[in-house]
Design a protein around this motif. Structure first.
Motif, PDB file in Angstrom:
ATOM      1  N   TYR A  44       0.620  -1.572   0.120  1.00  0.00           N
ATOM      2  CA  TYR A  44       0.211   0.165   0.226  1.00  0.00           C
ATOM      3  C   TYR A  44       0.946   1.442   0.123  1.00  0.00           C
ATOM      4  N   ALA A  60      -3.055   0.078  -3.575  1.00  0.00           N
ATOM      5  CA  ALA A  60      -2.880  -0.890  -3.711  1.00  0.00           C
ATOM      6  C   ALA A  60      -2.729  -1.820  -4.551  1.00  0.00           C
ATOM      7  N   ALA A  98      -8.245  -6.416  -1.144  1.00  0.00           N
ATOM      8  CA  ALA A  98      -8.319  -4.671  -0.823  1.00  0.00           C
ATOM      9  C   ALA A  98      -9.474  -4.670   0.178  1.00  0.00           C
ATOM     10  N   LEU A 118      -9.550   3.300  -0.704  1.00  0.00           N
ATOM     11  CA  LEU A 118      -8.556   2.704  -0.968  1.00  0.00           C
ATOM     12  C   LEU A 118      -8.108   1.977  -2.437  1.00  0.00           C
TER      13      LEU A 118
END
Ligand code: C2E
Ligand code: MG
Ligand code: MG
Ligand code: MG
Length: 283
Positions: A44, A60, A98, A118
């Motif tokens: 990450y 990610a 994720a 994310l």
């Protein structure tokens, strides 16, 4: 010269093609095994707001933990994943992992669902698969995460492959709350008429423009233009590949305060990312 090389030259050429093809097959079967043996991990990379110094999100990035060769980055295997179709199971795994990480961060109160997203990279083949929308929704439902915490990164290449299909899929997911970024913006076949039809939240300024922006006026102008496009279409923008404080200061002058890059942190494993989040909270 060609005549001189003669049959041997051609034989050599054919032979090296064969080596390449069989190497590819070997990598493919290794990758197939890697999927089964769970040798993939996500790293990450934090995304920072330079103005507030907050970690506003992360990207990610896939890594292969090879039993003998150590950690391998996607440059070495993404083509083979894509061309072999292994990206389909791998891509589903990435989405699930994720979402799993997000749910753990939320449960630990390490992030706030309203100020963290994310980003997950989506490959062309994965996006085109008929089940793509369901796969995304399935991953989100499995870990019961707020959909607005997920940002899917697609490229201009994906868009132009099939504009109608892209708009359809993006609209369905956007209605459910999922966000979208256009990755590597400016390096593909941009068409502003497509762009305004897409529910895009963020343009990612490619690192190839950031690299020399402080001394190459052309790159600086391209960044200025991308910011202008994003602003007029009411999209956000973020710079990728920021390595120096000079680049950061320059981007700040142009009005770009969102960035990711080695200057703040390279992509790191889950544990190290949690430590980064923690250290920010106590600043
Ligand atoms: P990308 O999505 O454009 O990701 C950014 C790349 O830039 C990453 O390389 C990241 O490690 C690297 N990077 C970040 N900051 C800096 C910096 O300051 N300087 C430099 N020189 N590089 C920086 P990485 O991890 O090797 O990934 C390469 C590409 O592989 C990604 O480019 C993306 O297109 C693809 N990829 C990675 N993970 C996945 C995945 O899970 N699924 C799919 N479909 N593609 C992925
Ligand atoms: Mg990306
Ligand atoms: Mg990129
Ligand atoms: Mg890239």
């Amino acid at each position: 010269r060609v005549k001189e090389l003669g049959r041997n030259g051609i034989a050599f050429f054919e032979q090296s093609m064969q080596v390449a093809a069989s190497e590819r097959l070997a990598i493919e079967s290794e990758l197939r095994r890697a999927l089964l043996k769970k040798q993939f991990v996500l790293h990450y990379q934090p995304q920072i707001n330079h103005r507030t110094q907050a970690i506003e999100g992360a990207e990610a990035l896939l890594r292969w933990q090879h039993p003998h060769k150590g950690t391998i980055g996607p440059a070495a295997f993404m083509d083979v994943l894509e061309e072999s179709g292994l990206i389909l199971p791998a891509g589903k795994w990435v989405l699930l992992s994720a979402c799993s990480f997000l749910s753990r961060l939320l449960q630990a109160n390490a992030i706030d669902a309203n100020c963290f997203s994310l980003s997950v990279n989506i490959s062309p083949r994965q996006f085109r698969q008929a089940s793509f929308v369901d796969d995304v929704l399935h991953a989100i439902a499995t870990y019961a995460i707020p959909p607005q915490c997920i940002k899917l990164e697609i490229t201009e290449g994906i868009v132009i492959q099939d504009v109608a299909d892209t708009i359809d899929k993006m609209n369905v997911l956007r209605e459910r709350g999922v966000h979208f970024a256009i990755d590597d913006f400016g390096t593909g076949y941009s068409s502003l008429s497509y762009l305004k039809q897409l529910p895009v939240d963020v343009l990612k300024i490619d690192q190839s423009f950031v690299r020399d922006c402080t001394h190459n006026p052309n790159d600086a102008e391209i960044i200025r233009a991308i910011i202008a496009i994003a602003s007029s279409l009411r999209m956000d923008f973020i710079a990728e590949g920021v390595e120096t404080s000079e680049q950061l200061a320059f981007l700040h002058e142009l009005g770009c305060d969102h960035y990711q890059g080695y200057l703040f942190s390279p992509p790191v494993d889950e544990h190290a990312f949690c430590l980064l989040l923690n250290s920010r909270q106590h600043d």
